[in-house]
Design a protein around this motif. Structure first.
Motif, PDB file in Angstrom:
ATOM      1  N   PRO A 282       9.266  32.079  23.125  1.00 23.21           N
ATOM      2  CA  PRO A 282       8.832  33.336  23.739  1.00 23.21           C
ATOM      3  C   PRO A 282       9.115  33.429  25.232  1.00 23.21           C
ATOM      4  O   PRO A 282       8.866  34.457  25.844  1.00 23.21           O
ATOM      5  N   ARG A 283       9.658  32.355  25.811  1.00 20.87           N
ATOM      6  CA  ARG A 283       9.943  32.361  27.249  1.00 20.87           C
ATOM      7  C   ARG A 283      11.441  32.475  27.490  1.00 20.87           C
ATOM      8  O   ARG A 283      12.164  31.480  27.443  1.00 20.87           O
ATOM      9  N   VAL A 284      11.890  33.695  27.729  1.00 22.22           N
ATOM     10  CA  VAL A 284      13.288  33.947  28.074  1.00 22.22           C
ATOM     11  C   VAL A 284      13.303  34.938  29.228  1.00 22.22           C
ATOM     12  O   VAL A 284      12.360  35.718  29.388  1.00 22.22           O
ATOM     13  N   VAL A 285      14.348  34.890  30.030  1.00 22.52           N
ATOM     14  CA  VAL A 285      14.473  35.819  31.150  1.00 22.52           C
ATOM     15  C   VAL A 285      15.861  36.456  31.152  1.00 22.52           C
ATOM     16  O   VAL A 285      16.841  35.848  30.717  1.00 22.52           O
ATOM     17  N   THR A 286      15.913  37.687  31.639  1.00 17.97           N
ATOM     18  CA  THR A 286      17.189  38.372  31.802  1.00 17.97           C
ATOM     19  C   THR A 286      17.890  37.779  33.010  1.00 17.97           C
ATOM     20  O   THR A 286      17.335  37.744  34.099  1.00 17.97           O
TER      21      THR A 286
ATOM     22  N   VAL B 223      18.327  33.677  29.577  1.00 19.98           N
ATOM     23  CA  VAL B 223      18.196  32.238  29.735  1.00 19.98           C
ATOM     24  C   VAL B 223      16.870  31.781  29.127  1.00 19.98           C
ATOM     25  O   VAL B 223      15.830  32.410  29.319  1.00 19.98           O
ATOM     26  N   ASN B 224      16.939  30.685  28.399  1.00 17.97           N
ATOM     27  CA  ASN B 224      15.792  30.026  27.794  1.00 17.97           C
ATOM     28  C   ASN B 224      15.084  29.220  28.891  1.00 17.97           C
ATOM     29  O   ASN B 224      15.721  28.436  29.590  1.00 17.97           O
ATOM     30  N   VAL B 225      13.772  29.429  29.072  1.00 16.24           N
ATOM     31  CA  VAL B 225      13.052  28.734  30.149  1.00 16.24           C
ATOM     32  C   VAL B 225      11.797  28.045  29.617  1.00 16.24           C
ATOM     33  O   VAL B 225      11.277  28.392  28.553  1.00 16.24           O
ATOM     34  N   ASP B 226      11.293  27.093  30.425  1.00 18.96           N
ATOM     35  CA  ASP B 226      10.049  26.407  30.089  1.00 18.96           C
ATOM     36  C   ASP B 226       8.869  27.100  30.765  1.00 18.96           C
ATOM     37  O   ASP B 226       9.032  28.170  31.365  1.00 18.96           O
ATOM     38  N   GLU B 227       7.692  26.486  30.697  1.00 19.95           N
ATOM     39  CA  GLU B 227       6.476  27.081  31.262  1.00 19.95           C
ATOM     40  C   GLU B 227       6.577  27.342  32.762  1.00 19.95           C
ATOM     41  O   GLU B 227       5.933  28.242  33.288  1.00 19.95           O
ATOM     42  N   ASP B 228       7.381  26.546  33.452  1.00 17.56           N
ATOM     43  CA  ASP B 228       7.563  26.703  34.897  1.00 17.56           C
ATOM     44  C   ASP B 228       8.756  27.584  35.242  1.00 17.56           C
ATOM     45  O   ASP B 228       9.178  27.635  36.397  1.00 17.56           O
TER      46      ASP B 228
END
Length: 132
Positions: A44-48, A104-109
């Motif tokens: 659920p953590r992705v960014v444009t 981009v796939n990202v972690d909690e930070d």
């Protein structure tokens, strides 16, 4: 390309010219692309990260139904690249195309992390995995 998402153009979506406001459409596209990536990557953590040139070729008016198509075109280590098309279901005209959208796939930070995917996962495959 499959066109799964449809939106009904309502009064609040219009610009002063009485046609679909580009900002509303871009918001819908960004949201739809994010959902697509979340489903593809299972995170659920992705960014444009990037959206290429947007070519508006026609518009829509109140009461029209638009449909959006998004498909993955490339998988990077931490990213996924997609192509998007939007068309007017009523007039059958293309509204816009976006050749490259990168998420981009990202972690909690919010640091980029590898996602381990190399190809599109279709809905039938997802259901098969969940039912096993």
């Amino acid at each position: 390309m499959n066109f799964h998402t449809r939106k009904w153009v309502k009064p609040e979506d219009l610009n002063p010219n009485g046609t679909l406001f580009g900002g509303s459409l871009l918001k819908w596209i960004d949201e739809e692309a994010a959902i697509y990536v979340i489903v593809q990557l299972g995170n659920p953590r992705v960014v444009t990260k990037y959206i290429s040139e947007i070519n508006f070729v026609s518009s829509a008016k109140q009461g029209d139904i638009i449909e959006m198509g998004i498909t993955a075109t490339a998988f990077g280590t931490t990213s996924i690249t997609m192509r998007c098309e939007v068309r007017n279901k009523i007039t059958r005209k293309s509204i816009l195309t976006i050749d490259r959208m990168v998420f981009v796939n990202v972690d909690e930070d919010l640091n980029p992390v590898p996602h381990g995917k190399t190809q599109i996962k279709y809905i039938e495959e997802q259901f098969a995995l969940e039912n096993n």
